[in-house]
Write an enzyme that holds these catalytic residues in place. Structure first.
Site, mmCIF file in Angstrom:
data_model
loop_
_atom_site.group_PDB
_atom_site.id
_atom_site.type_symbol
_atom_site.label_atom_id
_atom_site.label_comp_id
_atom_site.label_asym_id
_atom_site.label_seq_id
_atom_site.Cartn_x
_atom_site.Cartn_y
_atom_site.Cartn_z
ATOM 1 N N ILE A 93 0.705 -1.188 0.054
ATOM 2 C CA ILE A 93 0.001 -0.065 -0.004
ATOM 3 C C ILE A 93 0.953 1.083 -0.143
ATOM 4 O O ILE A 93 2.091 1.310 0.638
ATOM 5 C CB ILE A 93 -0.899 0.032 1.400
ATOM 6 C CG1 ILE A 93 -1.723 -1.238 1.570
ATOM 7 C CG2 ILE A 93 -1.725 1.267 1.334
ATOM 8 C CD1 ILE A 93 -3.002 -1.221 0.427
ATOM 9 N N ASN A 108 -2.529 1.845 -12.152
ATOM 10 C CA ASN A 108 -2.540 0.574 -11.481
ATOM 11 C C ASN A 108 -3.703 -0.229 -12.213
ATOM 12 O O ASN A 108 -4.301 0.093 -13.026
ATOM 13 C CB ASN A 108 -3.257 0.747 -10.056
ATOM 14 C CG ASN A 108 -3.502 -0.812 -9.473
ATOM 15 O OD1 ASN A 108 -2.429 -1.431 -9.195
ATOM 16 N ND2 ASN A 108 -4.615 -0.947 -8.816
ATOM 17 N N HIS A 110 -5.589 -3.684 -12.266
ATOM 18 C CA HIS A 110 -6.410 -4.496 -11.060
ATOM 19 C C HIS A 110 -7.173 -5.714 -11.910
ATOM 20 O O HIS A 110 -7.945 -5.353 -13.051
ATOM 21 C CB HIS A 110 -7.478 -3.609 -10.359
ATOM 22 C CG HIS A 110 -7.958 -4.383 -9.208
ATOM 23 N ND1 HIS A 110 -7.613 -4.792 -8.056
ATOM 24 C CD2 HIS A 110 -9.412 -4.927 -9.516
ATOM 25 C CE1 HIS A 110 -8.486 -5.726 -7.528
ATOM 26 N NE2 HIS A 110 -9.496 -5.524 -8.033
ATOM 27 N N GLU A 178 -4.042 -12.770 -19.645
ATOM 28 C CA GLU A 178 -3.868 -12.947 -21.277
ATOM 29 C C GLU A 178 -4.752 -12.048 -22.059
ATOM 30 O O GLU A 178 -4.503 -11.307 -23.194
ATOM 31 C CB GLU A 178 -4.037 -14.328 -21.829
ATOM 32 C CG GLU A 178 -2.887 -15.212 -21.288
ATOM 33 C CD GLU A 178 -3.152 -16.765 -21.432
ATOM 34 O OE1 GLU A 178 -2.430 -17.564 -21.314
ATOM 35 O OE2 GLU A 178 -4.393 -17.193 -21.722
HETATM 36 C C1 GAR Z 1 -1.992 -9.248 -11.584
HETATM 37 O O1 GAR Z 1 -2.916 -10.138 -11.988
HETATM 38 C C2 GAR Z 1 -2.439 -7.990 -11.157
HETATM 39 O O2 GAR Z 1 -3.531 -7.559 -11.755
HETATM 40 C C3 GAR Z 1 -2.606 -8.080 -9.699
HETATM 41 O O3 GAR Z 1 -1.591 -9.141 -9.422
HETATM 42 C C4 GAR Z 1 -1.070 -9.860 -10.487
HETATM 43 C C5 GAR Z 1 0.297 -9.500 -10.587
HETATM 44 O O4 GAR Z 1 1.026 -10.320 -11.702
HETATM 45 N N1 GAR Z 1 -2.583 -6.914 -9.009
HETATM 46 C C6 GAR Z 1 -3.415 -6.586 -8.037
HETATM 47 O O5 GAR Z 1 -4.267 -7.698 -7.504
HETATM 48 C C7 GAR Z 1 -3.545 -5.231 -7.348
HETATM 49 N N2 GAR Z 1 -4.587 -5.016 -6.429
HETATM 50 P P1 GAR Z 1 2.053 -10.149 -12.286
HETATM 51 O O6 GAR Z 1 3.324 -10.223 -11.256
HETATM 52 O O7 GAR Z 1 2.514 -11.552 -13.059
HETATM 53 O O8 GAR Z 1 2.063 -8.974 -13.263
#
Ligand code: GAR
Length: 222
Positions: A93, A108, A110, A178
């Protein structure tokens, strides 16, 4: 050249999607100048290294309070002349100081269609579990500007993804990445770099071409 700093916490597939779109020339005039991880030893840092991008870990655990953490991150990004901060799977955070310093300059990704399945505690695989439990037929991903309260800032782009029979949280997470995340996060960076995003209250307007700014509208430009 827009200098961006990318915040990560894990595998870094979204970071990879950004790198690929820069390498292919789809995103132009953007340089990733630093990748900062909230956790040591994550694969995202390996990815950065492979492309000669400086990577480092600045963990919340190193600091006594959120203000000190914010100051350290601001210091790091200012030192690297970062103009846009991209949270690409960043699971820590950020506090008031950081948000104030980089107002309208933090985006960001999400993994759901905000305002559903978001907010405090909804990160990583968790939103996908809730999606499957709820029985909704459509989910997706959202890129938004960051405000102090989690997942509340103006929405830049969203993309829907169908929930399918037999989905597990892991299968759904992969499909959302994807089909949605890896597309809309780089796209939002491209739009920002082309100066085509204009925030009007809670809305983000996407201009067909970069707006010619009058003095009066300048305060809303990104
Ligand atoms: C992703 O799915 C992203 O959207 C999520 O974490 C994952 C990271 O994957 N983010 C959140 O949940 C933020 N609230 P990555 O490290 O392979 O990009």
């Amino acid at each position: 050249m827009l200098k961006i700093g990318v915040l990560v916490s894990g595998g870094g597939s979204n970071l990879q999607a950004i790198i690929d779109k820069i390498e292919s020339g789809y995103i132009r005039n953007v340089e990733i100048v630093t990748v900062v991880s909230s956790k040591p030893g994550v694969f995202a840092l390996e990815r950065a290294k492979k492309y000669g991008i400086e990577g480092t870990c600045i963990s919340r655990k190193f600091f006594n309070n959120i203000d000190e953490y914010d100051e350290a991150l601001i210091g790091h990004f200012v030192e690297h002349k970062v103009e846009l901060v991209v949270m690409a799977g960043f699971l820590s955070i950020l506090g008031e100081r950081f948000n104030k310093y980089y107002t309208n300059r933090v985006i960001n990704i999400h993994p759901s269609l905000i305002p559903a399945f978001c907010g405090k505690g909804f990160y990583g695989i968790i939103p996908h579990r809730h999606v499957l439990e709820s029985g909704v037929k459509v989910t997706g991903a959202t890129v938004h500007f960051v405000e102090l309260e989690a997942d509340t800032g103006p929405i830049i782009l969203q993309k829907a993804v169908y929930v399918e029979e037999g989905d597990t949280p892991e299968i759904l997470q992969k499909r959302v990445m994807e089909q949605a995340e890896w597309e809309i996060l780089p796209e939002a960076i491209k739009l920002f770099a082309e100066n085509r995003l204009v925030i009007e209250g809670k809305k983000v307007l996407i201009k067909k071409t970069a707006p010619v700014l009058s003095a009066a509208s300048k305060k809303y430009s990104i």
